[in-house]
Write an enzyme that holds these catalytic residues in place. Structure first.
Site, PDB file in Angstrom:
ATOM      1  N   HIS A 174      55.022  49.953  62.593  1.00 20.37           N
ATOM      2  CA  HIS A 174      55.076  49.130  61.388  1.00 20.37           C
ATOM      3  C   HIS A 174      56.357  49.497  60.647  1.00 20.37           C
ATOM      4  O   HIS A 174      56.582  50.674  60.344  1.00 20.37           O
ATOM      5  CB  HIS A 174      53.866  49.386  60.490  1.00 20.37           C
ATOM      6  CG  HIS A 174      53.640  48.304  59.476  1.00 20.37           C
ATOM      7  ND1 HIS A 174      54.541  48.032  58.467  1.00 20.37           N
ATOM      8  CD2 HIS A 174      52.630  47.406  59.328  1.00 20.37           C
ATOM      9  CE1 HIS A 174      54.097  47.035  57.737  1.00 20.37           C
ATOM     10  NE2 HIS A 174      52.948  46.630  58.243  1.00 20.37           N
TER      11      HIS A 174
ATOM     12  N   HIS B  37      50.663  37.845  62.647  1.00 22.26           N
ATOM     13  CA  HIS B  37      50.034  38.378  61.431  1.00 22.26           C
ATOM     14  C   HIS B  37      48.598  38.763  61.768  1.00 22.26           C
ATOM     15  O   HIS B  37      48.360  39.824  62.337  1.00 22.26           O
ATOM     16  CB  HIS B  37      50.108  37.329  60.322  1.00 22.26           C
ATOM     17  CG  HIS B  37      49.778  37.856  58.951  1.00 22.26           C
ATOM     18  ND1 HIS B  37      49.511  39.179  58.680  1.00 22.26           N
ATOM     19  CD2 HIS B  37      49.653  37.217  57.740  1.00 22.26           C
ATOM     20  CE1 HIS B  37      49.254  39.343  57.392  1.00 22.26           C
ATOM     21  NE2 HIS B  37      49.321  38.161  56.801  1.00 22.26           N
TER      22      HIS B  37
ATOM     23  N   ASP C  90      45.995  47.029  63.111  1.00 18.89           N
ATOM     24  CA  ASP C  90      45.487  46.093  64.119  1.00 18.89           C
ATOM     25  C   ASP C  90      44.781  46.828  65.245  1.00 18.89           C
ATOM     26  O   ASP C  90      43.745  46.379  65.745  1.00 18.89           O
ATOM     27  CB  ASP C  90      46.634  45.261  64.688  1.00 18.89           C
ATOM     28  CG  ASP C  90      47.202  44.274  63.687  1.00 18.89           C
ATOM     29  OD1 ASP C  90      46.437  43.823  62.819  1.00 18.89           O
ATOM     30  OD2 ASP C  90      48.400  43.958  63.769  1.00 18.89           O
TER      31      ASP C  90
END
Length: 394
Positions: free
Chosen positions: A290, A247, A338
Site C-alpha cells: 500500500h 478498489h 484486502d
C-alpha cells in the site's frame, strides 16, 4: 481582457527568481506567449496560478493560489481522518486502538461529529413499498439499487435519508434481510452464522475500514455531495467506485490467489501457483502493499493477528495464513486489508462476496461523514485539467 503576466509579476507570484521562471518554461511546466511586436514574453495568469497551486500543495494544500483561481487541485481539508506515520487516525485517535472495543455505530458517531450525539437510538426504518432489492443481484448491486431508488424519492422521505437509516438500509440490501436495529456487526454475524470469535473479528474489521482519508470512493462521494445532491445519491457514487477491481475488488482477487494456493498439492506447487498469479496482477490490487503504508498496513496487521489467535480452532485457517506468509515472502511485501478480508471470508466459509459487503457497510460511515463535511463547506469540487494535447497554433 488580457490577463497575461509579465515575467517579474509571474516570478513574484510563484515566489521564484527569473532564471527559475525561465527554466519552468524550458521544462514544459509553464507556457509563455509573445507580446506582439515586443520580444518580451508574457505568461498566462491562469497557468501561473495553477503552477503555484501545485508548488504550494505539499506545504499548504495550495490554498493561496487556489483561492485566487477559484478552481483548485483535488486536495481537501478535513477533520475526519488522517494517515500519519504509518497509522490510521480517526479525528486524531488511532483506529486500531478504537477497534479493540468499539462498534461501527460508535466509529460512525466519532467520524460524524466527534461523538457529540448518539445517532443510533432511533428504530430501524420501515422500507417504503417498491424498495425491495433484486433477489438475484450481487450484494453490492442490490445496495447500489437501493441508494438509487432512495435518491429518487421526494424530500418528504427525509427520515429514510439520515445516516443511521441509510446504513441500516444498506445492511439490509447487502444481506437481503429486513432493516434491523441490531448492531451492524451482529447483523453480518447472524446472516453468516459466525461464532463469537468471528463476530468480534467482524466488529473490529468494520471499525478499521470505516474511513481511509481521501480514497477514490470517498472523493467520488465528496464530488457528488458538493453539487447539492442527496445523501443517497452521494453514497451511490461511493458504491459505484467501490465496485472497481482496483478498489473494492482487491479482496476478491486476494481470495482467488489463496484459492489457487490451497488447491496445490504441496508447498512447492503452492509457491509456484502464487508466483504465477502475481505475474498477471499487481500485488497492491490483490492483497499486498500500500503506497500510504510503506512499513505495512496497520489494518491488515491487526486483523491477521486476531486471525492467528483463532487458528487453533480452525485448521483451514492455519493453512490459509501459511499461504499468506508464503505470498508475502515471495513478493517481499506486507499484506494489506484486502488480504485480511479474503482470509476471513475463505477460512470461515462466508459467502464469496462477504468481503465486499463488510467493506461497503464499514465505509458507508466514512462516506456519510465526508458528504456532510463537504456539504457544510458549500464549496463545489471542480479541479482543473492540465491540457497536454495539440494546440491550434501548432
Amino acid at each position: 481582457m488580457n490577463n497575461d503576466l509579465s515575467a517579474p509579476d509571474a516570478a513574484r507570484l510563484l515566489g521564484v527568481s527569473l532564471p527559475t521562471l525561465y527554466s519552468y518554461v524550458s521544462r514544459g511546466l509553464l507556457a509563455s506567449v509573445s507580446n506582439g511586436a515586443s520580444r518580451r514574453k508574457r505568461y498566462p495568469q491562469e497557468d501561473v496560478l495553477r503552477l503555484a497551486a501545485r508548488r504550494n500543495d505539499a506545504k499548504r494544500g495550495g490554498q493561496t493560489a487556489v483561492a485566487a483561481m477559484h478552481w483548485g487541485l483535488p486536495v481537501l481539508e478535513t477533520h475526519i481522518s488522517q494517515i500519519l506515520d504509518g497509522r490510521l487516525l480517526y479525528r486524531g485517535g488511532d483506529a486500531a486502538a478504537l477497534a479493540q472495543h468499539a462498534t461501527l455505530e460508535m466509529a460512525a458517531g466519532l467520524l460524524w461529529d466527534d461523538n457529540a450525539h448518539d445517532y443510533f437510538q432511533q428504530d430501524a426504518p420501515a422500507l417504503p413499498q417498491g424498495l425491495a432489492s433484486a433477489p438475484d443481484a450481487a450484494p453490492l448491486m442490490r445496495a447500489m439499487l437501493a441508494m438509487a431508488m432512495l435518491a429518487c424519492m421526494p424530500a418528504s422521505a427525509d427520515t429514510l435519508q439520515s445516516g443511521p437509516a441509510l446504513m441500516r438500509i444498506l445492511a439490509a440490501a447487502l444481506l437481503q434481510t429486513a432493516p434491523s436495529a441490531l448492531p451492524l456487526h451482529r447483523q453480518l454475524a447472524q446472516a453468516w452464522r459466525a461464532d463469537a470469535g468471528q463476530t468480534e473479528l467482524l466488529r473490529a474489521a468494520l471499525v478499521l475500514l470505516a474511513d481511509h482519508e481521501l480514497n477514490t470512493s470517498t472523493f467520488a462521494v465528496r464530488c457528488v455531495a458538493s453539487t447539492g445532491a442527496s445523501l443517497p445519491a452521494a453514497l451511490g457514487a461511493g458504491l459505484a467506485a467501490l465496485s472497481g477491481d482496483k478498489h473494492g475488488g482487491g479482496s476478491a482477487a486476494a481470495r482467488r490467489m489463496l484459492t489457487q494456493a490451497l488447491a496445490a498439492s504441496d508447498a512447492r506447487d503452492a509457491r509456484a501457483a502464487i508466483g504465477k498469479f502475481y505475474a498477471t496482477i499487481a500485488p497492491e490490487f490483490a492483497g499486498f502493499g500500500h503506497p500510504l503504508y510503506p512499513l505495512g498496513d496497520p489494518r491488515a496487521a491487526y486483523l491477521l493477528e486476531r486471525l492467528s489467535a483463532l487458528s487453533h480452532a480452525h485448521p483451514q485457517l492455519r493453512v490459509i495464513l501459511a499461504a499468506c506468509a508464503t505470498a508475502g515472502e515471495l513478493l517481499d511485501a506486507k499484506p494489506n486489508a484486502d488480504l485480511a478480508l479474503a482470509a476471513m471470508e475463505l477460512a470461515f466459509a462466508w459467502p464469496e462476496d462477504a468481503s465486499m459487503s463488510v467493506f461497503a457497510l464499514a465505509r458507508s460511515a466514512g462516506w456519510i461523514a465526508h458528504a456532510a463535511e463537504q456539504a457544510a463547506s458549500a464549496a463545489l469540487i471542480r479541479p482543473r485539467a492540465r491540457y497536454i494535447g495539440r494546440h491550434e497554433r501548432d
